[in-house]
Scaffold this active site. Structure first.
Site, short mmCIF file in Angstrom:
data_model
loop_
_atom_site.label_atom_id
_atom_site.label_comp_id
_atom_site.label_asym_id
_atom_site.label_seq_id
_atom_site.Cartn_x
_atom_site.Cartn_y
_atom_site.Cartn_z
N LYS A 22 0.89 -1.09 0.05
CA LYS A 22 0.17 -0.10 0.07
C LYS A 22 0.78 1.18 0.20
O LYS A 22 0.67 2.06 -0.74
CB LYS A 22 -1.05 -0.05 1.23
CG LYS A 22 -1.59 1.36 1.74
CD LYS A 22 -2.48 1.26 2.86
CE LYS A 22 -1.73 1.55 4.00
NZ LYS A 22 -1.36 3.03 4.27
N ASN A 23 1.90 1.22 0.69
CA ASN A 23 2.69 2.38 0.98
C ASN A 23 3.68 2.59 -0.17
O ASN A 23 4.43 3.80 -0.12
CB ASN A 23 3.24 2.61 2.49
CG ASN A 23 2.39 2.50 3.69
OD1 ASN A 23 1.07 2.93 3.19
ND2 ASN A 23 2.54 2.27 4.62
N CYS A 116 -4.85 12.43 12.23
CA CYS A 116 -5.68 11.30 12.12
C CYS A 116 -5.55 10.60 13.41
O CYS A 116 -5.08 11.11 14.45
CB CYS A 116 -5.10 10.38 11.13
SG CYS A 116 -3.43 9.71 11.38
N ARG A 121 0.12 14.44 12.68
CA ARG A 121 0.64 14.41 11.45
C ARG A 121 1.07 15.69 10.52
O ARG A 121 0.30 15.97 9.32
CB ARG A 121 -0.34 13.50 10.48
CG ARG A 121 -0.82 12.30 11.09
CD ARG A 121 0.08 10.99 11.20
NE ARG A 121 0.83 10.43 9.93
CZ ARG A 121 0.09 9.65 9.29
NH1 ARG A 121 -0.86 9.08 10.02
NH2 ARG A 121 0.67 9.20 8.32
N ASP A 305 4.73 0.81 12.18
CA ASP A 305 3.58 0.10 11.47
C ASP A 305 3.23 -1.41 12.10
O ASP A 305 2.11 -2.31 11.69
CB ASP A 305 3.49 -0.11 9.99
CG ASP A 305 3.25 1.35 9.52
OD1 ASP A 305 3.49 1.58 8.56
OD2 ASP A 305 3.08 2.37 10.38
N ARG A 398 -8.81 -0.87 4.71
CA ARG A 398 -7.88 0.29 3.89
C ARG A 398 -6.83 -0.36 3.62
O ARG A 398 -6.08 0.32 2.65
CB ARG A 398 -7.59 1.51 4.80
CG ARG A 398 -8.72 2.52 5.06
CD ARG A 398 -8.37 3.73 5.80
NE ARG A 398 -6.87 4.13 5.42
CZ ARG A 398 -5.98 4.43 6.16
NH1 ARG A 398 -6.27 4.91 7.48
NH2 ARG A 398 -5.01 4.76 5.59
C1 EPZ Z 1 4.17 6.88 6.14
O1 EPZ Z 1 3.69 8.11 6.93
C2 EPZ Z 1 3.37 5.92 6.12
N1 EPZ Z 1 2.21 5.86 5.30
C3 EPZ Z 1 2.92 5.36 7.52
O2 EPZ Z 1 2.20 4.10 7.56
C4 EPZ Z 1 4.10 4.89 8.33
O3 EPZ Z 1 3.73 4.83 9.70
C5 EPZ Z 1 5.24 6.37 8.31
O4 EPZ Z 1 5.47 6.60 6.96
C6 EPZ Z 1 6.38 5.88 9.12
O5 EPZ Z 1 7.17 4.87 8.82
C7 EPZ Z 1 2.38 5.98 3.98
O6 EPZ Z 1 3.28 5.68 3.47
C8 EPZ Z 1 1.10 6.03 3.18
P1 EPZ Z 1 6.58 10.21 8.30
P2 EPZ Z 1 4.04 9.39 6.75
O7 EPZ Z 1 6.46 11.49 7.32
O8 EPZ Z 1 5.00 9.73 5.72
C9 EPZ Z 1 6.55 13.54 11.73
C10 EPZ Z 1 0.12 2.78 7.79
O9 EPZ Z 1 -0.19 2.22 8.81
N2 EPZ Z 1 6.33 14.57 10.26
O10 EPZ Z 1 7.87 9.33 8.19
O11 EPZ Z 1 2.99 10.42 7.25
C11 EPZ Z 1 5.35 12.77 11.88
O12 EPZ Z 1 4.61 13.83 12.71
C12 EPZ Z 1 0.83 4.46 7.72
O13 EPZ Z 1 0.29 2.22 6.50
C13 EPZ Z 1 6.84 15.90 10.85
O14 EPZ Z 1 6.83 16.29 11.99
O15 EPZ Z 1 5.21 9.46 8.11
C14 EPZ Z 1 5.62 11.52 12.66
O16 EPZ Z 1 5.79 11.78 13.71
C15 EPZ Z 1 0.76 4.90 9.31
N3 EPZ Z 1 6.67 16.90 9.78
C16 EPZ Z 1 6.99 11.37 12.06
O17 EPZ Z 1 7.64 12.53 11.43
C17 EPZ Z 1 6.42 16.37 8.53
O18 EPZ Z 1 6.33 17.28 7.66
C18 EPZ Z 1 7.10 10.27 10.80
O19 EPZ Z 1 6.33 10.70 9.85
C19 EPZ Z 1 6.51 15.09 8.33
C20 EPZ Z 1 6.31 14.01 9.35
#
Ligand code: EPZ
Length: 418
Positions: A22-23, A116, A121, A305, A398
């Site tokens: 998915k990701n 969410c 996020r 995850d 999902r």
């Molecule tokens: C991706 O989310 C995945 N989703 C998530 O999977 C996964 O948990 C996550 O990466 C971490 O591996 C998809 O790929 C669609 P991040 P993403 O940006 O990109 C902070 C699932 O269950 N952050 O690496 O949103 C954020 O708050 C989902 O399949 C900022 O502060 O993750 C978090 O604490 C859930 N500012 C951390 O970084 C930003 O601009 C990780 O977020 C962006 C992120």
């Protein structure tokens, strides 16, 4: 809403093909806008989030088909730069459309994705990166308006190796003039898959999978065809299903390297795992060992995850396990539902202390987020009696393709009710 009715106690035994990631497929579908031509994408999982992304592509003017596990996107012509609000609200990862639209059309209007179930996020790292490429970004009335005359390559150091921010910057930088270097980039396998897809349409990217990614902007792109990598989190989830039911599952069509951090923890808990080129055989018998510390980290660390699914297993382990969730600030919502099933869990900020009990009991529980819901299904497979896992349509479906049918094929006593 939909619910799974599960009678626990059956040992799972059999073999399972793991669907596409998915990701990985969500950013690849977004990237199919870039070439203004045809993209043929194989091994696409049949998920709600995939259908949502396809709907967005069609709404802005792409033509899409989804037959079997192949999606064909034709993104020729002028597309609407206004990304519809509803899908962004339903699926935050639509925010990666910002980078592709900016790169191709130099303009995009998209609603703020908002938080969410698992956290706020924020997207500050996305916006900072796009601004460094030359985008003018205005946030007002819940919308983000990005514009630029042209994007220029730049050096971007991410404060945190954000997966989404790395993807968004890559998706814009492929069309920028000059070279972009992303430092402290996310190293997840999904980033490598996105690089491979983009290079197949004519991009020039190197370094994905490491902390430094180099993107040389190009002017023209061509058709692309790609097969999406297997879903490492789905593979990890079914690995825990074998462990928690003390069963034996042959998990096929995966990349074992991608689930190494998960398999190491499962072996530490007492599972036996044989690794082959694209399959593993995981089996387990007897009560599991507790694991002192399970700390979620960016790849190649233990994935956030898989935190909930591993917690379900540790609920009946011999001893106490401590989880530390370092990625998201609100990712323990499954704990209160596991406690309803008899688990002994205490939450202290980012830490969860799980004291193993002899067995869990069936109960009526509610999935609050995608992976937490999967964890409740795993707990129910081993619990005494009947468990109802509610809200499966909203969450579990999902990210997991036909989870009830796959578990039933392995011997689980599970039925879905609307
Ligand atoms: C991706 O989310 C995945 N989703 C998530 O999977 C996964 O948990 C996550 O990466 C971490 O591996 C998809 O790929 C669609 P991040 P993403 O940006 O990109 C902070 C699932 O269950 N952050 O690496 O949103 C954020 O708050 C989902 O399949 C900022 O502060 O993750 C978090 O604490 C859930 N500012 C951390 O970084 C930003 O601009 C990780 O977020 C962006 C992120």
């Amino acid at each position: 809403m939909g619910m799974y009715i599960i009678n626990g106690g059956n040992r799972l035994d059999g073999e399972l093909h793991i669907e596409g990631s998915k990701n990985a497929v969500l950013p690849i579908l977004a990237a199919s806008i870039i070439n203004g031509r045809q993209s043929v994408i194989h091994n696409v999982p049949y998920l709600k989030d995939v259908k949502t992304m396809i709907d967005v592509l069609e709404t802005i003017g792409c033509t899409c088909s989804f037959e079997g596990d192949t999606v064909i996107v034709n993104s020729v012509g002028d597309l609407d730069i206004n990304i519809p609000e509803k899908p962004v609200r339903e699926m935050r990862s639509s925010i990666i459309l910002m980078g592709v639209m900016l790169g191709r059309f130099k303009k995009v209007k998209i609603s703020f994705p908002g938080g969410c179930e698992i956290g706020l996020r924020p997207i500050d790292l996305h916006l900072t990166g796009l601004r460094l490429l030359g985008a003018k970004i205005v946030e007002s009335h819940g919308y983000i308006l990005c514009e630029c005359d042209k994007l220029y390559g730049n050096e971007i150091h991410l404060d945190y190796p954000s997966v989404g921010a790395t993807e968004n910057i890559m998706l814009a930088a492929v069309s920028a003039e000059g070279v972009t270097i992303i430092q402290n980039a996310a190293r997840e396998p999904e980033i490598v898959d996105l690089q491979n897809f983009l290079n197949k349409m004519g991009a020039k990217i190197t370094g994905a999978g490491s902390s430094t990614i180099k993107i040389e902007g190009v002017k023209k792109f061509h058709d692309a065809e790609h097969t999406v990598i297997p879903d490492r989190i789905v593979a990890g989830t079914y690995s825990v299903a074998a462990a928690i039911t003390q069963g034996r599952i042959v998990i096929r069509d995966i990349i074992p390297e991608h689930i190494k951090p998960i398999l190491l923890k499962l072996e530490e808990s007492g599972c036996k795992i044989n690794r082959y080129d694209s399959d593993i055989v995981i089996s387990s018998s007897g009560r599991h060992n507790a694991i002192d510390i399970i700390k979620t980290m960016p790849y190649p660390g233990f994935p956030t995850d898989m935190q909930a699914q591993m917690m379900a297993l540790m609920c009946t382990a011999k001893g106490t396990s401590i989880f530390i969730e370092t990625i998201f600030e609100n990712r323990y919502k499954h704990a209160e539902e596991l406690i309803k099933m008899g688990a002994d869990i205490k939450i202290e900020g980012r830490a969860a202390i799980v004291k193993g009990v002899n067995n869990l009991m069936g109960a009526h529980v509610f999935s609050k987020d995608l992976r937490g819901g999967a964890a409740l299904v795993l707990a129910a497979l081993a619990a005494d009696g009947t468990t109802i896992v509610d809200n499966v349509d909203t969450h579990i479906e999902r990210g997991y393709e036909n989870m009830d049918l796959k578990l039933k094929s392995l011997g689980a006593d599970i039925t879905k009710e609307k």
